[in-house]
Design an enzyme around this catalytic site. Structure first.
Site, PDB file in Angstrom:
ATOM      1  N   ILE A 168       0.860  -1.189   0.000  1.00  0.00           N
ATOM      2  CA  ILE A 168       0.000   0.000   0.000  1.00  0.00           C
ATOM      3  C   ILE A 168       0.894   1.236   0.000  1.00  0.00           C
ATOM      4  CG2 ILE A 168      -1.798   1.304   1.216  1.00  0.00           C
ATOM      5  CD1 ILE A 168      -2.845  -1.393   0.377  1.00  0.00           C
ATOM      6  N   HIS A 169       0.721   2.085  -1.005  1.00  0.00           N
ATOM      7  CA  HIS A 169       1.534   3.314  -1.007  1.00  0.00           C
ATOM      8  C   HIS A 169       0.883   4.493  -1.714  1.00  0.00           C
ATOM      9  CE1 HIS A 169       2.407   2.179  -5.173  1.00  0.00           C
ATOM     10  NE2 HIS A 169       2.802   3.425  -5.339  1.00  0.00           N
TER      11      HIS A 169
END
Length: 356
Positions: A203-204
């Site tokens: 997740i970014h």
């Protein structure tokens, strides 16, 4: 022929390794500019080492910052390099601030721009990546697309000159490095993981990490998913979660680890039971590895991966994420991303354009 390549983020390092390996064999002079957008050693240096990417000729050291400040600083410094080096082409990848800065600097100086991964659209202009890719496409000379869908997206915007479907360069990279990863990576042993017995998480994206409610929904889903979950956490994501006060150690069966190199990441992806991500590149790598994917975004630029639920879009709805992770799927993984010879096609197009 002199090519100035602009890089700044992990996915671009991977793509550049495949292209640089081919064009330098043809005695093309390639100068690499590393903007410093990804400056953490685990997000940058290790990729140059593992993938044998030549050392950057210029390292701008821009680092993180607000989009305008970051892009503006890159633009000014890249312009100076273009004036000094007078390249035949400026080559940019993907959709980052580094991509847009390189394209704008070249456009202002009338240097032909080569955009690899042209034509991608999520149709969500709230994403900074969408703005970057649209603007870059509209000033590029050679628009090198990974799929027929990308070609159609450009056609819809009345862009047809210089447009070519060359396939996906990340497929080149996976084919080249998959065997190396299998023989050298020890990530599963180091993290006490069993193949096909864990979920891989990445997740970014700012659309998620910059929104406390979206992140809470994602983490609530992870808490409800009983399987072992492995999360090589992006430094920016880690800081955001700390700022929000979220405690990852309260999520059952979650192993949070430091960012990993490309070969370790390939090993984690190919051995995962399922992948949960908001990364465009990881969606494709999951598809190449024939591992089911769940994408916690509202749209994807890689619509081809959605065929037969190979990739399921959930947004950040907790229940939808949990349901998609549990869903049993058996996609056929149609080969829609080319033949693994993208780099050779890019080189041929550069030569052809220069000879005109």
């Amino acid at each position: 022929m002199k090519v100035l390549t602009i890089l700044g983020a992990r996915p671009q390092f991977i793509k550049a390794a495949a292209i640089s390996r081919v064009i330098r064999d043809e005695e093309v002079t390639e100068l690499i500019v590393h903007t410093g957008q990804h400056y953490d050693a685990n997000m940058s240096d290790i990729f140059f080492e593992e993938l044998n990417i030549p050392k950057p000729d210029y390292h701008l050291g821009i680092g993180s910052g607000n989009h305008g400040k970051q892009t503006g600083e890159m633009l000014a410094k890249i312009e100076e390099i273009i004036l000094a080096e007078t390249p035949d082409f400026v080559l940019v990848y993907g959709d980052t601030n580094s991509t847009l800065a390189g394209a704008l600097a070249a456009a202002k100086l009338h240097v032909p721009i080569v955009h690899i991964e042209a034509g991608l659209r999520s149709f969500n202009k709230k994403m900074p990546e969408e703005v970057n890719r649209i603007l870059t496409d509209h000033v590029s000379t050679l628009l090198l697309c990974p799929t027929d869908t990308a070609i159609q997206n450009l056609t819809n915007e009345n862009i047809s000159e210089g447009v070519h479907n060359v396939g996906d360069v990340m497929y080149d990279a996976v084919l080249y490095n998959k065997t190396l990863a299998e023989s050298t990576s020890t990530i599963l042993e180091r993290e006490n993981l069993k193949a096909k017995d864990y979920l891989l998480i990445t997740i970014h994206r700012a659309e998620n990490t910059d929104d406390v409610d979206r992140m809470k929904s994602i983490l609530d889903a992870f808490s409800q998913i009983p399987e072992t979950k492995v999360w090589p956490i992006h430094p920016r994501t880690k800081k955001k979660l700390e700022d929000y006060g979220f405690k990852l150690d309260q999520i059952p069966n979650l192993q949070v680890i430091e960012p990993v190199g490309y070969l370790d990441m390939l090993s984690l992806e190919t051995s995962a039971k399922k992948i949960v991500t908001d990364s465009g590149g990881v969606q494709k790598e999951a598809y190449f590895a024939e591992v089911p994917c769940v994408t916690v975004r509202d749209q994807t630029e890689w619509v081809e991966t959605l065929i037969e639920d190979a990739n399921i879009l959930t947004g950040t709805d907790t229940a939808k994420i949990v349901e998609a992770v549990a869903k049993q799927v058996s996609p056929s993984y149609t080969p829609v991303f080319g033949d693994g010879k993208t780099a050779e096609k890019v080189l041929a197009l550069l030569k052809n354009h220069l000879s005109k």
